[in-house]
Design an enzyme around this catalytic site. Structure first.
Site, PDB file in Angstrom:
ATOM      1  N   ASN A  33      -1.575  31.231  -0.800  1.00 33.99           N
ATOM      2  CA  ASN A  33      -0.905  30.281  -1.117  1.00 33.99           C
ATOM      3  C   ASN A  33      -1.571  30.134  -2.575  1.00 33.99           C
ATOM      4  OD1 ASN A  33       1.381  29.316   0.957  1.00 33.99           O
ATOM      5  ND2 ASN A  33      -0.311  29.208   2.018  1.00 33.99           N
ATOM      6  N   SER A  68      -2.513  27.212   6.247  1.00 34.93           N
ATOM      7  CA  SER A  68      -1.844  27.018   4.910  1.00 34.93           C
ATOM      8  C   SER A  68      -2.949  26.795   3.771  1.00 34.93           C
ATOM      9  CB  SER A  68      -0.776  26.875   4.556  1.00 34.93           C
ATOM     10  OG  SER A  68       0.351  27.453   5.579  1.00 34.93           O
ATOM     11  N   HIS A  90      -4.240  32.675   8.832  1.00 34.98           N
ATOM     12  CA  HIS A  90      -3.450  32.751   8.745  1.00 34.98           C
ATOM     13  C   HIS A  90      -2.016  33.782   8.847  1.00 34.98           C
ATOM     14  CE1 HIS A  90      -1.688  31.274   4.634  1.00 34.98           C
ATOM     15  NE2 HIS A  90      -0.664  30.904   6.204  1.00 34.98           N
ATOM     16  N   GLU A 136      -4.298  36.504   6.832  1.00 33.05           N
ATOM     17  CA  GLU A 136      -5.556  36.224   6.426  1.00 33.05           C
ATOM     18  C   GLU A 136      -6.558  34.817   7.827  1.00 33.05           C
ATOM     19  OE1 GLU A 136      -4.019  33.320   3.338  1.00 33.05           O
ATOM     20  OE2 GLU A 136      -5.109  34.338   1.627  1.00 33.05           O
TER      21      GLU A 136
HETATM   22  N1  LIG Z   1       6.117  28.185   7.089  1.00 35.03           N
HETATM   23  C1  LIG Z   1       5.433  29.162   7.297  1.00 35.03           C
HETATM   24  O1  LIG Z   1       5.487  29.660   6.046  1.00 35.03           O
HETATM   25  C2  LIG Z   1       3.532  28.996   6.870  1.00 35.03           C
HETATM   26  C3  LIG Z   1       3.828  30.296   6.520  1.00 35.03           C
HETATM   27  C4  LIG Z   1       1.912  30.382   7.434  1.00 35.03           C
HETATM   28  C5  LIG Z   1       1.012  29.422   7.756  1.00 35.03           C
HETATM   29  N2  LIG Z   1       1.860  27.941   8.067  1.00 35.03           N
HETATM   30  C6  LIG Z   1       1.407  26.847   8.680  1.00 35.03           C
HETATM   31  O2  LIG Z   1       1.504  26.997   9.697  1.00 35.03           O
HETATM   32  C7  LIG Z   1       1.442  25.136  10.565  1.00 35.03           C
HETATM   33  C8  LIG Z   1       2.946  25.283  10.951  1.00 35.03           C
HETATM   34  O3  LIG Z   1       4.153  24.935   9.750  1.00 35.03           O
HETATM   35  P1  LIG Z   1       5.574  25.596  10.804  1.00 35.03           P
HETATM   36  O4  LIG Z   1       5.752  25.713   9.286  1.00 35.03           O
HETATM   37  O5  LIG Z   1       5.519  26.457  11.593  1.00 35.03           O
HETATM   38  O6  LIG Z   1       5.606  24.054  10.936  1.00 35.03           O
HETATM   39  P2  LIG Z   1       6.883  23.171  11.455  1.00 35.03           P
HETATM   40  O7  LIG Z   1       7.162  21.861  11.386  1.00 35.03           O
HETATM   41  O8  LIG Z   1       8.090  23.954  11.946  1.00 35.03           O
HETATM   42  O9  LIG Z   1       6.086  23.409  13.114  1.00 35.03           O
HETATM   43  C9  LIG Z   1       5.044  21.971  13.612  1.00 35.03           C
HETATM   44  C10 LIG Z   1       4.995  21.600  14.874  1.00 35.03           C
HETATM   45  O10 LIG Z   1       4.541  21.385  15.464  1.00 35.03           O
HETATM   46  C11 LIG Z   1       4.363  19.984  16.575  1.00 35.03           C
HETATM   47  N3  LIG Z   1       3.325  18.983  16.049  1.00 35.03           N
HETATM   48  C12 LIG Z   1       2.992  18.516  15.597  1.00 35.03           C
HETATM   49  N4  LIG Z   1       2.151  17.539  15.969  1.00 35.03           N
HETATM   50  C13 LIG Z   1       1.221  18.178  16.965  1.00 35.03           C
HETATM   51  C14 LIG Z   1       0.462  17.705  18.217  1.00 35.03           C
HETATM   52  N5  LIG Z   1      -0.170  16.860  18.147  1.00 35.03           N
HETATM   53  N6  LIG Z   1       0.370  18.622  18.954  1.00 35.03           N
HETATM   54  C15 LIG Z   1       1.533  19.830  19.559  1.00 35.03           C
HETATM   55  N7  LIG Z   1       2.254  20.326  18.361  1.00 35.03           N
HETATM   56  C16 LIG Z   1       2.696  18.914  17.317  1.00 35.03           C
HETATM   57  C17 LIG Z   1       5.940  19.674  15.736  1.00 35.03           C
HETATM   58  O11 LIG Z   1       6.919  19.143  16.675  1.00 35.03           O
HETATM   59  C18 LIG Z   1       6.541  20.970  15.095  1.00 35.03           C
HETATM   60  O12 LIG Z   1       7.314  21.576  16.133  1.00 35.03           O
HETATM   61  C19 LIG Z   1       1.371  24.645   9.511  1.00 35.03           C
HETATM   62  O13 LIG Z   1      -0.637  24.488   9.616  1.00 35.03           O
HETATM   63  C20 LIG Z   1       1.089  25.879   8.095  1.00 35.03           C
HETATM   64  O14 LIG Z   1       0.653  24.778   7.547  1.00 35.03           O
HETATM   65  C21 LIG Z   1       3.107  27.958   7.624  1.00 35.03           C
END
Ligand SMILES: NC(=O)c1ccc[n+]([C@@H]2O[C@H](COP(=O)([O-])OP(=O)(O)OC[C@H]3O[C@@H](n4cnc5c(N)ncnc54)[C@H](O)[C@@H]3O)[C@@H](O)[C@H]2O)c1
Length: 302
Positions: A195, A124, A145, A157
């Site tokens: 963001n 993000s 994204h 994005e």
């Molecule tokens: N939550 C949102 O609305 C949103 C929107 C767009 C982008 N993002 C981005 O997407 C990404 C994930 O966010 P999320 O909300 O799904 O987070 P989340 O916390 O729900 O999930 C992250 C997952 O990554 C796993 N993880 C951690 N280290 C790891 C590794 N080394 N190898 C494999 N898996 C690993 C964790 O166990 C967890 O299940 C981030 O970069 C975030 O910025 C989030």
């Protein structure tokens, strides 16, 4: 570099809020998906969520039973990167928003995937250029994204790092369109576009709550009815994940050295207390009994 037609097998790294949605849309579009996470329980939850979302789409007659079955059949889970990443044609990384985790993953993925494979990240806010610099193929690293919830939200994005090639950007545009999404190209600055605008608004809503301007429901209702938002900023923060919001604000604060991006202390406190929103069962709203986000968290009950 692989062409769109050559991309059959896709790795999605990270099976949290975003990873399960990204795996879902790739699998529903006919790709073979390797869904990878270090946490077995995250993988189990991801499959449950995908099943639930597919059932919802079936009930709304957006897909048929065969598509539901095929989509599930297309997804294999792995709790080990090395097994899951082998032989894939494209990668989308959606692991925790932590630079060290992402940098380590990109170094590993660079070693373990074919040199013609594009490595995309769903970050993000973390610099695509910095992520790309961990690899020997910065021209093939790009931001892809997706928005939450991925099966519903149309936008992708597409973020070009300093070294991302035209060919890579073109491929990710075509791939996004094949998933039924609308790609928009943006450049690599902290927070990108979505963001950069969304997070200061969420932070300001938290500031309004913290300084007693209004309560949780009141703030959300004002924005829903007054600005025609489908959900208020505090509810949206709960859906995104308060830890994710904090991580993004931290990156923008560091990146611009501008105090206007400084995360509100209430947000910091809530993350430290483990109140992360929907995924932990409580944020600004309480999700423990009803998943409808109607109940305001006991922390904010007047
Ligand atoms: N939550 C949102 O609305 C949103 C929107 C767009 C982008 N993002 C981005 O997407 C990404 C994930 O966010 P999320 O909300 O799904 O987070 P989340 O916390 O729900 O999930 C992250 C997952 O990554 C796993 N993880 C951690 N280290 C790891 C590794 N080394 N190898 C494999 N898996 C690993 C964790 O166990 C967890 O299940 C981030 O970069 C975030 O910025 C989030």
């Amino acid at each position: 570099m692989k062409t769109l037609e050559q991309i059959k097998k896709v790795a999605v790294v990270g099976a949290g809020t975003m990873g399960n949605g990204i795996a879902h849309v790739f699998a529903q579009s006919g790709f073979e998906v390797h869904l990878i996470d270090v946490s077995k329980s995250a993988l189990e939850r991801a499959i449950e969520t995908i099943k639930k979302n597919l059932t919802r789409l079936l009930q709304k007659e957006k897909i048929d039973e065969a598509t539901k079955e095929k989509t599930l059949h297309n997804i294999t889970t792995f709790d080990n990167l090395y097994d899951g990443i082998q032989g894939v044609d494209f990668v989308v990384e959606a692991a925790t928003e932590n630079p060290e985790i992402k940098f380590g993953l990109f170094r590993d993925m660079d070693k373990r995937t074919g040199k013609d494979v594009v490595l995309a990240t769903n970050t993000s806010s973390i610099s695509i250029t910095k992520i790309a610099a961990q690899t020997g193929r910065p021209d093939k690293v790009i931001g892809m994204h997706f928005m939450n919830p991925v099966p519903i939200m149309k936008l992708v994005e597409v973020i070009r790092g300093y070294s991302t090639s035209d060919e890579t950007a073109k491929l990710v545009f075509a791939l996004s369109e094949k998933l039924g999404k609308v790609p928009v190209e943006v450049n690599d600055y902290p927070g990108f576009v979505a963001n950069r605008i969304l997070m200061p608004m969420i932070n300001e809503a938290i500031q309004a709550l913290q300084t007693g301007v209004a309560g949780v429901k009141e703030i959300d209702t004002v924005l829903k009815l007054g600005a025609n938002f489908p959900m208020g900023p505090l509810q949206l923060a709960d859906f995104i994940g308060l830890d994710v919001c904090l991580a993004i604000l931290d990156v923008m604060y560091e990146g611009f050295k501008d105090p206007k991006y400084a995360p509100n202390p209430l947000l910091v406190n809530m993350v430290q207390a483990g109140k992360l929103g929907v995924k932990s069962g409580e944020g600004f709203y309480d999700y423990s009994e009803s998943k409808k986000a109607e109940k305001v968290s006991s922390m904010f009950r007047k």
